[in-house]
Write an enzyme that holds these catalytic residues in place. Sequence first.
Site, PDB file in Angstrom:
ATOM      1  N   ARG A 232      54.942  21.118 -30.170  1.00 38.73           N
ATOM      2  CA  ARG A 232      54.715  21.216 -31.604  1.00 38.73           C
ATOM      3  C   ARG A 232      53.261  20.877 -31.887  1.00 38.73           C
ATOM      4  O   ARG A 232      52.646  20.065 -31.193  1.00 38.73           O
ATOM      5  CB  ARG A 232      55.615  20.236 -32.369  1.00 38.73           C
ATOM      6  CG  ARG A 232      57.061  20.689 -32.517  1.00 38.73           C
ATOM      7  CD  ARG A 232      57.179  21.819 -33.529  1.00 38.73           C
ATOM      8  NE  ARG A 232      58.558  22.173 -33.808  1.00 38.73           N
ATOM      9  CZ  ARG A 232      59.235  23.119 -33.161  1.00 38.73           C
ATOM     10  NH1 ARG A 232      58.655  23.774 -32.174  1.00 38.73           N
ATOM     11  NH2 ARG A 232      60.481  23.409 -33.511  1.00 38.73           N
ATOM     12  N   GLU A 261      50.027  25.934 -38.637  1.00 42.07           N
ATOM     13  CA  GLU A 261      50.239  27.355 -38.346  1.00 42.07           C
ATOM     14  C   GLU A 261      51.000  28.028 -39.495  1.00 42.07           C
ATOM     15  O   GLU A 261      51.835  27.396 -40.145  1.00 42.07           O
ATOM     16  CB  GLU A 261      51.002  27.514 -37.029  1.00 42.07           C
ATOM     17  CG  GLU A 261      52.326  26.770 -36.949  1.00 42.07           C
ATOM     18  CD  GLU A 261      52.920  26.771 -35.555  1.00 42.07           C
ATOM     19  OE1 GLU A 261      54.117  27.115 -35.455  1.00 42.07           O
ATOM     20  OE2 GLU A 261      52.232  26.415 -34.583  1.00 42.07           O
ATOM     21  N   HIS A 279      52.405  30.882 -31.626  1.00 43.92           N
ATOM     22  CA  HIS A 279      53.718  30.241 -31.535  1.00 43.92           C
ATOM     23  C   HIS A 279      54.766  31.269 -31.116  1.00 43.92           C
ATOM     24  O   HIS A 279      55.748  31.529 -31.815  1.00 43.92           O
ATOM     25  CB  HIS A 279      54.117  29.587 -32.862  1.00 43.92           C
ATOM     26  CG  HIS A 279      55.194  28.545 -32.695  1.00 43.92           C
ATOM     27  ND1 HIS A 279      55.412  27.528 -33.601  1.00 43.92           N
ATOM     28  CD2 HIS A 279      56.124  28.358 -31.718  1.00 43.92           C
ATOM     29  CE1 HIS A 279      56.419  26.771 -33.199  1.00 43.92           C
ATOM     30  NE2 HIS A 279      56.880  27.262 -32.058  1.00 43.92           N
TER      31      HIS A 279
END
Length: 313
Positions: A232, A261, A279
Site C-alpha cells: 500500500r 493514487e 496499482h
Amino acid sequence: MPKVEILMTGAYPEWDMVDLEATYRIHRLWEAADRQELISRVGKDIRAIATRGELGASAELMAQLPNLEIVSCYGVGTDAIDLSYARANGIRITNTPDVLTEDVADIAIGLLLATARQVPQADVFVRSGQWGSVAMPLVTRVSGKKVGIAGMGRIGKAIAGRAAAFGCDISYFARHDHQDVAYTYEPDLIALAAWADFLIVIVPGGEATMKIINAEVLEALGPNGILINVSRGTTVDEEALIAALQGRTIQAAGLDVFLNEPRIDARFLTLQNVVLQPHHGSGTVETRKAMGQLVRDNLAAHFAGRPLPTPVV
C-alpha cells in the site's frame, strides 16, 4: 420477489457488472451527480455494499445505510473499510484473498527485474536510436542477491519462492516468526534493510504499518539498494523515498502503489531511477475474473444464508 438493493462505490469489469445487474438492483455511487442525495434517497433500502480495496467503506457511509448487512470487497486489502464499525454493528465483511496472490508476486519480481536491469530505460534507449551510437549503461544483477521481504503472508511467501528460484538469499520481517518457511526471520526492519540488496514491501496497510518504510530504513538500504513496493502507498514515507531517490542514497525503486493514487506526487515523474506501475499487481484477466466471481459468491452466499467463502468480519 424484488431484487436485493446494492450500493456500488466504484466500477467493476463489465463481465461482473452484467451479472450483478441481472441479479441485484445496483445503485452506482460513482456515477451520481449528487452522491449524498443518492444515499439519502436509497440508503434505507441498501442491504449490501460492493466496493474495491482502495475505495473501501467508511463508518460515515455505513451509518447512513440502516439495513446494511454486508460489505463485499473486490480486493484483498480492507484497510479502507472501517472494520471496527462493522463489527460493532453486525455487518459482515468479505474480501478476495488467494486469487490475486500469484499475480502480485509476479509483478513484485517483474518490478525488481525491470528496476535492477533498467528495462524501461533500455526500451527508450532502443526506440530513441541511441543503440549503436552510445553504450547502454551497465545495470544490476538480480540472481544470487540478498532479498529482504517485509511481510510474510500469502503473497510474501509467493514472492520468496520466486526469489529463491533466482538463487537469492532471503530474509524477512514480519509480526512474528513463521514456522512454515525456511527463510531467516529478522524482527528488526532496519537491520533487514541494511543486510538486503533488495527490499520488497508486502505488509498490509493500516495504522500499524503507516510509513513503516521511513528515512532510517532507506538509509540502511543504502546507495546500492533497491526498494520494491507492492503493498500500500501508506507503508512508505514518500517524502523520505523521493529524497532518497533524488539524492541517490538508494539506487532505485519499483512502485506499484502510491499514497495519493492515481494523483501521485509529480516528483516521481521526473525521476529516472524509479519504475512506476498504476496499482496493477492483480491486473490480469484471469485474476480479475476470479476476484469478481468471489465477490459475487460472497454476496450470493450471504443472501442465501450459507457460510461466506472468504469472511473478514
